[in-house]
Design a protein around this motif. Structure first.
Motif, PDB file in Angstrom:
ATOM      1  N   PHE A  20       6.831   2.207   2.469  1.00  0.00           N
ATOM      2  CA  PHE A  20       6.197   1.404   3.512  1.00  0.00           C
ATOM      3  C   PHE A  20       6.026  -0.016   2.989  1.00  0.00           C
ATOM      4  O   PHE A  20       5.503  -0.219   1.890  1.00  0.00           O
ATOM      5  N   MET A  21       6.478  -0.993   3.774  1.00  0.00           N
ATOM      6  CA  MET A  21       6.364  -2.406   3.419  1.00  0.00           C
ATOM      7  C   MET A  21       5.643  -3.142   4.546  1.00  0.00           C
ATOM      8  O   MET A  21       5.934  -2.910   5.707  1.00  0.00           O
ATOM      9  N   LYS A  22       4.718  -4.019   4.177  1.00  0.00           N
ATOM     10  CA  LYS A  22       3.966  -4.769   5.184  1.00  0.00           C
ATOM     11  C   LYS A  22       3.666  -6.169   4.657  1.00  0.00           C
ATOM     12  O   LYS A  22       3.576  -6.388   3.454  1.00  0.00           O
ATOM     13  N   ASP A  23       3.493  -7.107   5.585  1.00  0.00           N
ATOM     14  CA  ASP A  23       3.158  -8.494   5.261  1.00  0.00           C
ATOM     15  C   ASP A  23       1.889  -8.529   4.411  1.00  0.00           C
ATOM     16  O   ASP A  23       0.910  -7.849   4.702  1.00  0.00           O
ATOM     17  N   ILE A  24       1.912  -9.347   3.367  1.00  0.00           N
ATOM     18  CA  ILE A  24       0.772  -9.429   2.446  1.00  0.00           C
ATOM     19  C   ILE A  24      -0.488  -9.945   3.139  1.00  0.00           C
ATOM     20  O   ILE A  24      -1.605  -9.623   2.731  1.00  0.00           O
ATOM     21  N   ASN A  25      -0.356 -10.704   4.223  1.00  0.00           N
ATOM     22  CA  ASN A  25      -1.517 -11.221   4.951  1.00  0.00           C
ATOM     23  C   ASN A  25      -2.368 -10.108   5.548  1.00  0.00           C
ATOM     24  O   ASN A  25      -3.529 -10.330   5.882  1.00  0.00           O
ATOM     25  N   ALA A  26      -1.819  -8.911   5.692  1.00  0.00           N
ATOM     26  CA  ALA A  26      -2.571  -7.802   6.259  1.00  0.00           C
ATOM     27  C   ALA A  26      -3.721  -7.363   5.348  1.00  0.00           C
ATOM     28  O   ALA A  26      -4.703  -6.799   5.831  1.00  0.00           O
ATOM     29  N   VAL A  27      -3.627  -7.623   4.046  1.00  0.00           N
ATOM     30  CA  VAL A  27      -4.687  -7.195   3.126  1.00  0.00           C
ATOM     31  C   VAL A  27      -5.531  -8.357   2.618  1.00  0.00           C
ATOM     32  O   VAL A  27      -6.496  -8.148   1.898  1.00  0.00           O
ATOM     33  N   LEU A  28      -5.175  -9.590   2.980  1.00  0.00           N
ATOM     34  CA  LEU A  28      -5.950 -10.744   2.545  1.00  0.00           C
ATOM     35  C   LEU A  28      -7.189 -10.915   3.423  1.00  0.00           C
ATOM     36  O   LEU A  28      -7.138 -10.716   4.636  1.00  0.00           O
ATOM     37  N   PRO A  29      -8.321 -11.310   2.832  1.00  0.00           N
ATOM     38  CA  PRO A  29      -9.537 -11.499   3.631  1.00  0.00           C
ATOM     39  C   PRO A  29      -9.443 -12.763   4.495  1.00  0.00           C
ATOM     40  O   PRO A  29      -8.659 -13.667   4.221  1.00  0.00           O
ATOM     41  N   ASN A  30     -10.245 -12.806   5.527  1.00  0.00           N
ATOM     42  CA  ASN A  30     -10.348 -13.953   6.436  1.00  0.00           C
ATOM     43  C   ASN A  30      -9.034 -14.308   7.112  1.00  0.00           C
ATOM     44  O   ASN A  30      -8.729 -15.461   7.332  1.00  0.00           O
ATOM     45  N   ASN A  31      -8.268 -13.318   7.442  1.00  0.00           N
ATOM     46  CA  ASN A  31      -7.019 -13.536   8.159  1.00  0.00           C
ATOM     47  C   ASN A  31      -7.093 -12.719   9.450  1.00  0.00           C
ATOM     48  O   ASN A  31      -7.105 -11.494   9.407  1.00  0.00           O
ATOM     49  N   ARG A  32      -7.120 -13.381  10.573  1.00  0.00           N
ATOM     50  CA  ARG A  32      -7.316 -12.697  11.852  1.00  0.00           C
ATOM     51  C   ARG A  32      -6.065 -12.706  12.716  1.00  0.00           C
ATOM     52  O   ARG A  32      -6.137 -12.691  13.927  1.00  0.00           O
ATOM     53  N   LYS A  33      -4.927 -12.735  12.088  1.00  0.00           N
ATOM     54  CA  LYS A  33      -3.660 -12.690  12.812  1.00  0.00           C
ATOM     55  C   LYS A  33      -3.561 -11.350  13.542  1.00  0.00           C
ATOM     56  O   LYS A  33      -3.948 -10.311  13.013  1.00  0.00           O
ATOM     57  N   ALA A  34      -3.014 -11.366  14.741  1.00  0.00           N
ATOM     58  CA  ALA A  34      -2.989 -10.143  15.560  1.00  0.00           C
ATOM     59  C   ALA A  34      -1.907  -9.147  15.139  1.00  0.00           C
ATOM     60  O   ALA A  34      -2.064  -7.949  15.323  1.00  0.00           O
ATOM     61  N   TYR A  35      -0.808  -9.623  14.568  1.00  0.00           N
ATOM     62  CA  TYR A  35       0.295  -8.723  14.232  1.00  0.00           C
ATOM     63  C   TYR A  35       0.862  -9.060  12.858  1.00  0.00           C
ATOM     64  O   TYR A  35       1.038 -10.234  12.522  1.00  0.00           O
ATOM     65  N   TYR A  36       1.139  -8.032  12.075  1.00  0.00           N
ATOM     66  CA  TYR A  36       1.737  -8.202  10.753  1.00  0.00           C
ATOM     67  C   TYR A  36       3.063  -7.458  10.712  1.00  0.00           C
ATOM     68  O   TYR A  36       3.103  -6.261  11.004  1.00  0.00           O
ATOM     69  N   PRO A  37       4.157  -8.124  10.336  1.00  0.00           N
ATOM     70  CA  PRO A  37       5.458  -7.450  10.244  1.00  0.00           C
ATOM     71  C   PRO A  37       5.415  -6.316   9.225  1.00  0.00           C
ATOM     72  O   PRO A  37       4.721  -6.391   8.213  1.00  0.00           O
ATOM     73  N   SER A  38       6.193  -5.260   9.509  1.00  0.00           N
ATOM     74  CA  SER A  38       6.248  -4.125   8.585  1.00  0.00           C
ATOM     75  C   SER A  38       7.579  -3.402   8.722  1.00  0.00           C
ATOM     76  O   SER A  38       8.309  -3.591   9.702  1.00  0.00           O
ATOM     77  N   MET A  39       7.887  -2.578   7.740  1.00  0.00           N
ATOM     78  CA  MET A  39       9.060  -1.704   7.753  1.00  0.00           C
ATOM     79  C   MET A  39       8.672  -0.385   7.111  1.00  0.00           C
ATOM     80  O   MET A  39       7.825  -0.350   6.209  1.00  0.00           O
ATOM     81  N   LEU A  40       9.301   0.678   7.573  1.00  0.00           N
ATOM     82  CA  LEU A  40       9.101   2.007   7.011  1.00  0.00           C
ATOM     83  C   LEU A  40      10.476   2.597   6.732  1.00  0.00           C
ATOM     84  O   LEU A  40      11.297   2.703   7.644  1.00  0.00           O
ATOM     85  N   GLY A  41      10.724   2.942   5.482  1.00  0.00           N
ATOM     86  CA  GLY A  41      12.033   3.460   5.098  1.00  0.00           C
ATOM     87  C   GLY A  41      11.957   4.899   4.625  1.00  0.00           C
ATOM     88  O   GLY A  41      11.034   5.284   3.903  1.00  0.00           O
ATOM     89  N   LEU A  42      12.920   5.694   5.024  1.00  0.00           N
ATOM     90  CA  LEU A  42      13.092   7.064   4.549  1.00  0.00           C
ATOM     91  C   LEU A  42      14.444   7.096   3.853  1.00  0.00           C
ATOM     92  O   LEU A  42      15.459   6.743   4.458  1.00  0.00           O
ATOM     93  N   ASN A  43      14.456   7.485   2.569  1.00  0.00           N
ATOM     94  CA  ASN A  43      15.726   7.506   1.857  1.00  0.00           C
ATOM     95  C   ASN A  43      15.955   8.846   1.185  1.00  0.00           C
ATOM     96  O   ASN A  43      15.016   9.556   0.825  1.00  0.00           O
ATOM     97  N   PHE A  44      17.216   9.186   1.041  1.00  0.00           N
ATOM     98  CA  PHE A  44      17.651  10.385   0.328  1.00  0.00           C
ATOM     99  C   PHE A  44      18.667   9.923  -0.698  1.00  0.00           C
ATOM    100  O   PHE A  44      19.772   9.534  -0.343  1.00  0.00           O
ATOM    101  N   LYS A  45      18.249   9.912  -1.978  1.00  0.00           N
ATOM    102  CA  LYS A  45      19.070   9.348  -3.039  1.00  0.00           C
ATOM    103  C   LYS A  45      19.459  10.401  -4.066  1.00  0.00           C
ATOM    104  O   LYS A  45      18.755  11.394  -4.253  1.00  0.00           O
ATOM    105  N   GLY A  46      20.542  10.116  -4.751  1.00  0.00           N
ATOM    106  CA  GLY A  46      20.909  10.822  -5.961  1.00  0.00           C
ATOM    107  C   GLY A  46      20.486   9.943  -7.123  1.00  0.00           C
ATOM    108  O   GLY A  46      20.823   8.770  -7.177  1.00  0.00           O
TER     109      GLY A  46
END
Length: 178
Positions: free
Chosen positions: A68-94
């Protein structure tokens, strides 16, 4: 879909079906840079994986992971942005490893990737591609190969469909073998 579920169940619960040596679980935590038809977004990455060694493969271990990857602003204090970009990856590797001595090792992995792209507020797409990873690590396991391995890693995910989302993660990995 009907074939995927039994395959995953056989992989996860194969200790009763095969003469299996071990099952491993792990977690990752680090920094991320991801993009999708946009400038790169700096963020954090976290995830977990499960790995097993089956008699089907000698030196390559199958690993199923979620990142799971998300914009660092989502965890910073005093940030009231309504939406934070994110990605969720599922991988099957050797995954394979080369040991330089009894404790220091290099791990490489390559496999398939399904990436849920939520870079923009109006976007929620599923794209497919490849994931490639490298890790330099230290093995803390005991003589019977049970215990903890840890290391610093880099993972690159690239998709070949839709808006071509991709990511680059730098993280610490903790890997425990039962």
């Amino acid at each position: 879909m009907k074939i995927k579920i039994p395959f995953i169940l056989v992989l996860l619960f194969s200790s009763g079906l095969f003469a299996q040596v071990s099952i491993s679980v792990g977690t990752i935590l680090g920094a991320s840079s991801f993009s999708s038809n946009s400038p790169s977004v700096g963020g954090f990455a976290t995830g977990f994986f499960i790995e097993t060694d089956t008699p089907l493969f000698e030196e390559v271990f199958p690993r199923l992971g979620i990142t799971f990857m998300k914009d660092i602003n989502a965890v910073l204090p005093n940030n009231r942005k309504a939406y934070y970009p994110s990605m969720l990856g599922l991988n099957f590797k050797g995954v394979t490893s080369q040991y330089f001595d009894s404790k220091i090792f290099l791990e490489e992995g390559i496999g398939l990737l399904a990436l849920n792209d939520k870079t923009f507020v109006d976007k929620n797409s599923l794209e497919f591609g490849l994931a490639l990873s490298f890790l330099a690590g230290y093995d803390i396991r005991d003589f019977n190969l049970r215990g903890l391995k840890t290391g610093a890693a880099v993972e690159y995910g690239l998709t070949f469909t839709g808006s071509l989302p991709s990511y680059l993660n730098f993280y610490l990995q903790f890997h425990y073998t039962f």
